[in-house]
Write a protein that holds these residues in place. Structure first.
Motif, mmCIF file in Angstrom:
data_model
loop_
_atom_site.group_PDB
_atom_site.id
_atom_site.type_symbol
_atom_site.label_atom_id
_atom_site.label_comp_id
_atom_site.label_asym_id
_atom_site.label_seq_id
_atom_site.Cartn_x
_atom_site.Cartn_y
_atom_site.Cartn_z
ATOM 1 N N GLU A 601 -3.453 6.261 4.703
ATOM 2 C CA GLU A 601 -2.715 5.074 5.138
ATOM 3 C C GLU A 601 -3.219 3.787 4.499
ATOM 4 O OE1 GLU A 601 -3.210 4.949 9.351
ATOM 5 O OE2 GLU A 601 -1.877 6.658 9.723
ATOM 6 N N GLY A 602 -4.068 3.877 3.482
ATOM 7 C CA GLY A 602 -4.698 2.692 2.926
ATOM 8 C C GLY A 602 -3.726 1.534 2.720
ATOM 9 N N LEU A 603 -4.091 0.361 3.268
ATOM 10 C CA LEU A 603 -3.282 -0.842 3.150
ATOM 11 C C LEU A 603 -3.853 -1.655 1.992
ATOM 12 C CD1 LEU A 603 -0.946 -2.447 4.510
ATOM 13 C CD2 LEU A 603 -2.722 -3.681 5.789
ATOM 14 N N GLN A 604 -3.181 -1.610 0.856
ATOM 15 C CA GLN A 604 -3.663 -2.267 -0.358
ATOM 16 C C GLN A 604 -3.139 -3.701 -0.406
ATOM 17 O OE1 GLN A 604 -2.370 1.502 -2.673
ATOM 18 N NE2 GLN A 604 -3.755 0.405 -4.044
ATOM 19 N N HIS A 646 -1.118 1.579 -9.626
ATOM 20 C CA HIS A 646 -1.137 0.697 -8.454
ATOM 21 C C HIS A 646 0.290 0.250 -8.156
ATOM 22 C CE1 HIS A 646 -2.059 -2.585 -5.741
ATOM 23 N NE2 HIS A 646 -3.333 -2.225 -5.737
ATOM 24 N N PRO A 647 0.689 0.258 -6.894
ATOM 25 C CA PRO A 647 2.079 -0.114 -6.580
ATOM 26 C C PRO A 647 2.433 -1.547 -6.965
ATOM 27 C CG PRO A 647 0.750 0.131 -4.582
ATOM 28 C CD PRO A 647 -0.050 0.691 -5.702
ATOM 29 N N CYS A 668 5.580 -2.250 -2.129
ATOM 30 C CA CYS A 668 4.883 -3.506 -1.877
ATOM 31 C C CYS A 668 5.837 -4.506 -1.226
ATOM 32 C CB CYS A 668 4.343 -4.113 -3.174
ATOM 33 S SG CYS A 668 3.039 -3.162 -3.959
ATOM 34 N N SER A 669 5.246 -5.471 -0.549
ATOM 35 C CA SER A 669 6.025 -6.548 0.057
ATOM 36 C C SER A 669 6.530 -7.504 -1.012
ATOM 37 C CB SER A 669 5.144 -7.321 1.037
ATOM 38 O OG SER A 669 4.158 -8.064 0.316
ATOM 39 N N LEU A 670 7.382 -8.396 -0.618
ATOM 40 C CA LEU A 670 7.742 -9.510 -1.472
ATOM 41 C C LEU A 670 6.510 -10.402 -1.666
ATOM 42 C CD1 LEU A 670 11.210 -10.416 0.099
ATOM 43 C CD2 LEU A 670 10.797 -9.282 -2.099
#
Length: 691
Positions: A601-604, A646-647, A668-670
């Motif tokens: 679940e790593g939150l990068q 990397h995303p 990834c988020s905005l």
């Protein structure tokens, strides 16, 4: 080496360990563990009496005073045994083996550990504390010595039978139980099972004695975020509040004792260990980020103040601090456990005068006392903080009492530097520094890390223990795991890529010297560590987090930070190597379980910008001030390429401003450039789900 005709003499004066040096004047002919000592036992055909303890251990001191300082008992030991004294903190590898042997004998473990070995180092019988005469349901130590010696000399077949049985049992220490992996659902079920063991009145798990269980609390904290069930959060919050206000906490100097001997956290075992305080500092920081409870900030600040005031090791006796952290403070002073810490009411009256009534009411001080006729300071009966003026007044009174306490005979101080314990504290201190905006704490963490790198390595490999310029003993898996975790914590705090490089170098060492290429998992000792009857391998947490469990998190983070698939593959193999253990005993698996979740679940979080830029600082302040499960932070200057895979590859700054991307899995988020918007985005991600 001495000839057979030369009698052995006490050699502990040649050692650097404070614990071993405590015994240098015993009439016992103590030897350190070494090839020469084992060879001497073989030449004389004498069994080995192995005594393992540590400097802050109360019952170790008791047995030393009662037996090892007694001329007649010492004569028995010298006549019939080759006597070896080991500091368990210097040689955790030896301690792990022989504690396991004692467990196989169906006897409770602990220290002092008293084991009887063949001249080859194979255990055949043992125990812990033995009194000088028969009492407590235990045989007298002289009786034990005579019986063991007679059995060894006259009933060798019986000894060999025990040796073989224990050897077979000890082989299990080299084995791991593999499985297919660990799902989040399984971890959630384990968290629910742990919650059922929670004490809803006093906090903590089970009954007395109660130990800090920060790994288990971290797992419950994750379960709260996952499920929204407030019972998980409340269990952690209650436990930490009870500990922070109980007698296990030193209300004058800061810092936590090792554990409580009662259910309510009132009566501590008064020793103060670096590793406990590191783990509890990390937990205080985690809870403060989310709950904002001023009690947790107060205890964190007081604990760090104690660390920097009382736990800085020196380069030589009485010399300047070396930068690294010392191991422990003793439970005893003047031969009595807790004497340094407890109070009589008239002592407090004499120091505080008319203000004594307020202090005594707040800290549970009475004429009768709350423990053996004395008072252990605590606020358990009223755990909520008072108004600011009252708390300010109490702080002044505590300062007065701390000064008065400083005139007492201090407990013994074990000022050796251990790589693994320093790694735990460096990581916790770096994390706390960023949460509480204390740059001096980060400086202290970096200084300690630099000391270990510069003073505790030879040819690129760590050693375990240092004191006053003496560097000894091969590093264990825990040393590499904790120091590598510290390197990655310092990278997140500073953005300095040299820390990643050092982490990678240490992982290369453990892969080369500790990995079990046949069955998976890392051995506790390196393949070239000599003098051991076996190489153990475990995923279980003890007083410190499991080395295998910690390295799982390190490998996951290195994969996220570098994009190198080899780290993910090794992490996945490590999960599988021990996955079957959850069916054997899930209770001590918290570090392993927490880090298996990190891998899944790593939150990068990526921040693109110069750390000198105000906008970048604001974004980082939000990140370091937010409670996030399984966060991996990467801050890079503009124009720096992210690792392949990397995303956020290809993402750039927006309008020349520091920019943050929040990624999980492949998405990834905005882009986010505003600190307020980032706080909202992160809060939305970690807000507990609806129950």
């Amino acid at each position: 080496m001495a000839q057979d005709s030369d009698p052995l003499i006490n050699r502990l004066g040649d050692e650097s360990s404070p614990y071993l040096r405590q015994h240098q004047d015993n009439p016992v002919a103590w030897q350190a563990w070494s090839p020469d000592t084992l060879a001497r036992a073989k030449q004389e055909n004498k069994p080995i009496l192995l005594s393992i303890g540590y400097a802050a251990c109360h019952w170790c001191h008791v047995m030393a005073h009662e037996s090892f300082e007694d001329e007649e008992i010492a004569a028995l030991m010298n006549d019939h045994f080759v006597n070896i004294k080991v500091d368990r903190e210097e040689r955790p590898d030896l301690d792990a083996i022989y504690q396991s042997a004692l467990a196989l004998l169906r006897q409770p473990g602990g220290w002092p550990l008293t084991m009887f070995l063949t001249p080859e180092g194979q255990p055949f019988w043992g125990g812990t504390y033995f009194p000088p005469t028969e009492r407590f349901g235990r045989p007298g130590f002289p009786q034990v010595l005579r019986a063991v010696s007679k059995t060894f000399q006259e009933e060798r077949a019986k000894v060999e039978q025990n040796v073989e049985a224990l050897r077979d049992g000890l082989r299990s220490l080299t084995e791991n139980k593999p499985g297919d992996g660990i799902s989040t659902e399984v971890v959630g079920n384990i968290a629910e099972a742990l919650l059922r063991q929670f004490d809803p009145i006093n906090g903590g798990f089970g009954s007395a004695p109660k130990f800090p269980q920060t790994g288990m609390m971290t797992l419950l904290w994750w379960a709260w975020h996952r499920s929204g069930q407030e019972a998980f959060r409340d269990a952690v919050d209650l436990t930490m509040t009870k500990m922070c206000q109980g007698g296990i906490y030193d209300h004058l100097a800061g810092g936590f004792a090792r554990y409580a001997v009662d259910d309510a956290w009132l009566v501590p075992h008064f020793e103060k260990m670096l590793y406990d305080n590191a783990q509890l500092l990390h937990m205080l920081t985690k809870l403060w980020r989310e709950l904002g409870n001023p009690l947790y900030e107060m205890r964190a600040r007081e604990t760090v103040a104690w660390l920097l005031r009382e736990m800085m090791a020196a380069r030589d006796p009485g010399g300047d601090p070396c930068g690294a952290f010392a191991a422990s403070l003793d439970a005893d002073s003047e031969g009595r456990e807790g004497k340094f810490y407890v109070w009589q009411k008239d002592e407090i009256d004499a120091v505080l005068g008319s203000d004594a009534a307020l202090f005594c009411e707040t800290y549970d001080v009475t004429e009768k006392g709350n423990w053996e006729g004395s008072s252990i300071l605590n606020r358990s009966h009223n755990p909520e903080l008072q108004s600011s003026p009252i708390e300010a007044k109490l702080e002044t009174l505590r300062t007065q009492l701390l000064a008065a306490r400083g005139t007492r005979v201090r407990p013994g101080w074990d000022d050796k530097v251990l790589a693994d314990w320093n790694g735990l504290m460096i990581a916790a201190l770096a994390d706390a520094a960023m949460a509480f905006h204390e740059s001096s704490w980060l400086t202290a963490a970096e200084r300690a890390f630099q000391f270990v790198v510069e003073e505790m390595q030879q040819d690129g490999r760590l050693l375990h223990a240092w004191r006053h310029g003496s560097l000894r003993h091969p590093a264990t898996l825990d040393d590499y795991a904790a120091m590598t975790e510290a390197a990655l914590a310092l990278y997140e705090a500073t953005g300095k890529t040299a820390y990643i490089a050092q982490a990678r170098a240490w992982v290369d060492v453990v892969d080369r010297h500790h990995w079990d290429s046949e069955n998976g998992g890392y051995f506790f000792t390196a393949d070239d560590t000599g003098g051991l009857i076996l190489r153990s391998k475990s995923i279980y947490d003890n007083a410190v987090p499991s080395g295998n469990g910690t390295l799982l998190g390190v490998l996951a983070k290195l994969y996220f930070l570098t994009g190198e698939v080899r780290y993910r593959e090794r992490a996945t193999a490590l999960v599988a190597a021990f996955a079957g253990e959850i069916h054997r005993n899930y209770v001590p698996l918290s570090t392993y379980l927490n880090n298996s979740l990190l891998l899944q679940e790593g939150l990068q979080i990526v921040v693109i910008g110069s750390r000198e830029d105000d906008g970048c600082k604001q974004l980082l302040d939000v990140i370091f001030g937010t409670s996030l499960d399984h966060k991996v932070l990467q801050s890079v200057p503009p124009g720096t390429a992210l690792p392949p895979g990397h995303p956020a590859v290809g993402k750039t700054q927006q309008d020349g401003k520091a920019t943050c991307y929040i990624c999980q899995g492949t998405s990834c988020s905005l882009p986010v450039t505003d600190a307020g918007a980032l706080r909202e985005a992160l809060t939305a991600r970690h807000t507990p789900a609806e129950a």
